[in-house]
Design an enzyme around this catalytic site. Sequence first.
Site, PDB file in Angstrom:
ATOM      1  CG  ASN A  55      -0.429   0.684   2.414  1.00 26.45           C
ATOM      2  OD1 ASN A  55      -0.476   1.917   2.527  1.00 26.45           O
ATOM      3  ND2 ASN A  55       0.118  -0.100   3.333  1.00 26.45           N
TER       4      ASN A  55
ATOM      5  CG  LEU B  16       1.013   9.277   6.229  1.00 24.74           C
ATOM      6  CD1 LEU B  16       1.982  10.252   6.900  1.00 24.74           C
ATOM      7  CD2 LEU B  16       0.796   8.075   7.120  1.00 24.74           C
TER       8      LEU B  16
ATOM      9  CB  CYS C  85       6.407  10.476   8.568  1.00 25.22           C
ATOM     10  SG  CYS C  85       4.948   9.741   9.247  1.00 25.22           S
TER      11      CYS C  85
ATOM     12  N   GLY D  72       0.866  -8.105   5.712  1.00 28.52           N
ATOM     13  CA  GLY D  72       0.112  -9.351   5.556  1.00 28.52           C
ATOM     14  C   GLY D  72       0.940 -10.560   5.977  1.00 28.52           C
TER      15      GLY D  72
ATOM     16  N   GLY E  19       1.614  -9.353   9.880  1.00 28.25           N
ATOM     17  CA  GLY E  19       1.248 -10.700   9.455  1.00 28.25           C
ATOM     18  C   GLY E  19       0.402 -11.496  10.420  1.00 28.25           C
TER      19      GLY E  19
HETATM   20  C1  FMN Z   1      -3.800   0.032   3.953  1.00 25.82           C
HETATM   21  C2  FMN Z   1      -2.865   0.224   5.118  1.00 25.82           C
HETATM   22  C3  FMN Z   1      -2.788   1.473   5.753  1.00 25.82           C
HETATM   23  C4  FMN Z   1      -1.925   1.678   6.831  1.00 25.82           C
HETATM   24  N1  FMN Z   1      -1.897   2.901   7.463  1.00 25.82           N
HETATM   25  C5  FMN Z   1      -1.060   3.090   8.535  1.00 25.82           C
HETATM   26  C6  FMN Z   1      -1.052   4.332   9.236  1.00 25.82           C
HETATM   27  O1  FMN Z   1      -1.809   5.266   8.926  1.00 25.82           O
HETATM   28  N2  FMN Z   1      -0.179   4.484  10.277  1.00 25.82           N
HETATM   29  C7  FMN Z   1       0.648   3.453  10.675  1.00 25.82           C
HETATM   30  O2  FMN Z   1       1.423   3.627  11.622  1.00 25.82           O
HETATM   31  N3  FMN Z   1       0.630   2.253  10.045  1.00 25.82           N
HETATM   32  C8  FMN Z   1      -0.196   2.053   8.994  1.00 25.82           C
HETATM   33  N4  FMN Z   1      -0.224   0.820   8.365  1.00 25.82           N
HETATM   34  C9  FMN Z   1       0.640  -0.280   8.863  1.00 25.82           C
HETATM   35  C10 FMN Z   1      -0.135  -1.248   9.762  1.00 25.82           C
HETATM   36  O3  FMN Z   1      -0.670  -0.593  10.890  1.00 25.82           O
HETATM   37  C11 FMN Z   1       0.773  -2.418  10.229  1.00 25.82           C
HETATM   38  O4  FMN Z   1       1.844  -1.913  10.976  1.00 25.82           O
HETATM   39  C12 FMN Z   1       1.331  -3.228   9.077  1.00 25.82           C
HETATM   40  O5  FMN Z   1       0.399  -3.325   8.019  1.00 25.82           O
HETATM   41  C13 FMN Z   1       1.767  -4.640   9.488  1.00 25.82           C
HETATM   42  O6  FMN Z   1       0.692  -5.384   9.999  1.00 25.82           O
HETATM   43  P1  FMN Z   1      -0.207  -6.393   9.088  1.00 25.82           P
HETATM   44  O7  FMN Z   1       0.764  -7.271   8.353  1.00 25.82           O
HETATM   45  O8  FMN Z   1      -1.071  -7.124  10.057  1.00 25.82           O
HETATM   46  O9  FMN Z   1      -0.994  -5.538   8.149  1.00 25.82           O
HETATM   47  C14 FMN Z   1      -1.096   0.606   7.288  1.00 25.82           C
HETATM   48  C15 FMN Z   1      -1.186  -0.657   6.646  1.00 25.82           C
HETATM   49  C16 FMN Z   1      -2.053  -0.850   5.587  1.00 25.82           C
HETATM   50  C17 FMN Z   1      -2.117  -2.216   4.952  1.00 25.82           C
END
Ligand code: FMN
Length: 302
Positions: free
Chosen positions: A71, A75, A131, A218, A245
Site C-alpha cells: 500500500n 497518510l 514518515c 500481511g 502478518g
Molecule cells: C492500507 C494500510 C494502511 C496503513 N496505514 C497506517 C497508518 O496510517 N499508520 C501506521 O502507523 N501504520 C499504517 N499501516 C501499517 C499497519 O498498521 C501495520 O503496521 C502493518 O500493516 C503490518 O501489519 P499487518 O501485516 O497485520 O498488516 C497501514 C497498513 C495498511 C495495509
Amino acid sequence: MTMPDMSVDIAGVKLKNPVITASGTCGYGREYLTFYAPEELGAITVKCVTLEPREGNPPPRVAETPGGMLNAIGLQNPGARYFLENELPWLKSRGATVIVNIAGNTVEEYVKVAELIDESSSDMIELNISCPNVKKGGIAFGVDPAAVEAVTRAVKGAVKKPLIVKLSPNVTDITEIARAAEAGGADALSLINTLLGMKIDVKARKPLLANMTGGLSGPAVLPVAVRMVWQVSRAVKLPIIGMGGVHDTESALEMLMAGADAVAVGTAMFYDPYAPIKIRDGLLRFCRENGYRSPSELKIKE
Ligand SMILES: Cc1cc2nc3c(=O)[nH]c(=O)nc-3n(C[C@H](O)[C@H](O)[C@H](O)COP(=O)(O)O)c2cc1C
C-alpha cells in the site's frame, strides 16, 4: 480449571484482551460496527491523523502480492480537528479503548498534533515514525536513531497520555532504533510497520503503484516481524505490541511467545473482518487448554 485472565497492561492502560487493530486497517472503527462492536477488542488503533487534512497519494495505491499486499495510501486523513470532533467521540461512547496513531513531517508538527490528541478522551498515542523528515532531506524519522530519540523526547515532553513509538522495519538493526525510542522516553513500542516493496505491472512494463514503491504487509511478513519482536523484547524493557502478518491464533501466539505483550491485526482484517475476534477467542482457548493463566506466561524466557 481456572479461567485465564486475558487482560493485559500496556504502559498503565488495561486492555480487556491482548488483541488490537493495526492503524490504517479499520479506519476510525465505524466500518466494523456491522461485524462486531469495536469495544470487544483490547483496543482500536485508528488510521493516522495529522495536523492538517491530507489527500494521500494518487491511485493505484494498493496491490495484492503473494501472501500480502502493498500500500501507498500516503497518510490520507481528515486532519486532527475533524477526527476529534467527528470520529473519536463516537468510538469512545462505545466504550472502546482507543489508540490514536499520529504522523508529521517535522518534530514541531508531531508535537502539535500530539498536544491536540492529548487533550482528548483517547487512551494512548502511537507515534508513526515511518514518515519523511522534511528538515532532513526527506529521510524517514524511523531509520535514524538520533531522529527517533529526538521526536520521541519532544512528543513525550508535550503529552500526559502514554506514548507508544511504532518502529519501522526498514533498518539494519531494529534494536538500535528500539533503544533510541526507549532513551527518548517511550512508554511502549509497537512493531512492525510495513516493509518497503515494489510491484511491476508486466503488461504495462511499469511500476504498478503510482507512488512506485509501497509498504508490504500481511501474512508474508510474519517471520520478519516475529524475529524483530524477539530481538527488541530482549533489547529494551518496554511493553511491546507485536504486529506484521498476524492473521490467526497461531500467528498471534508466535508474537506473544516471541516477546510481545499484545498483538495487532492489520491486513487480515481486509479479507476476514472477524480475524481479531477469532484470535481473541483462540488465545483464550489455547491458554485455558494449556494451563496458562495469562498471556504474559506465553513468553519464551531465555
Ligand atoms: C492500507 C494500510 C494502511 C496503513 N496505514 C497506517 C497508518 O496510517 N499508520 C501506521 O502507523 N501504520 C499504517 N499501516 C501499517 C499497519 O498498521 C501495520 O503496521 C502493518 O500493516 C503490518 O501489519 P499487518 O501485516 O497485520 O498488516 C497501514 C497498513 C495498511 C495495509
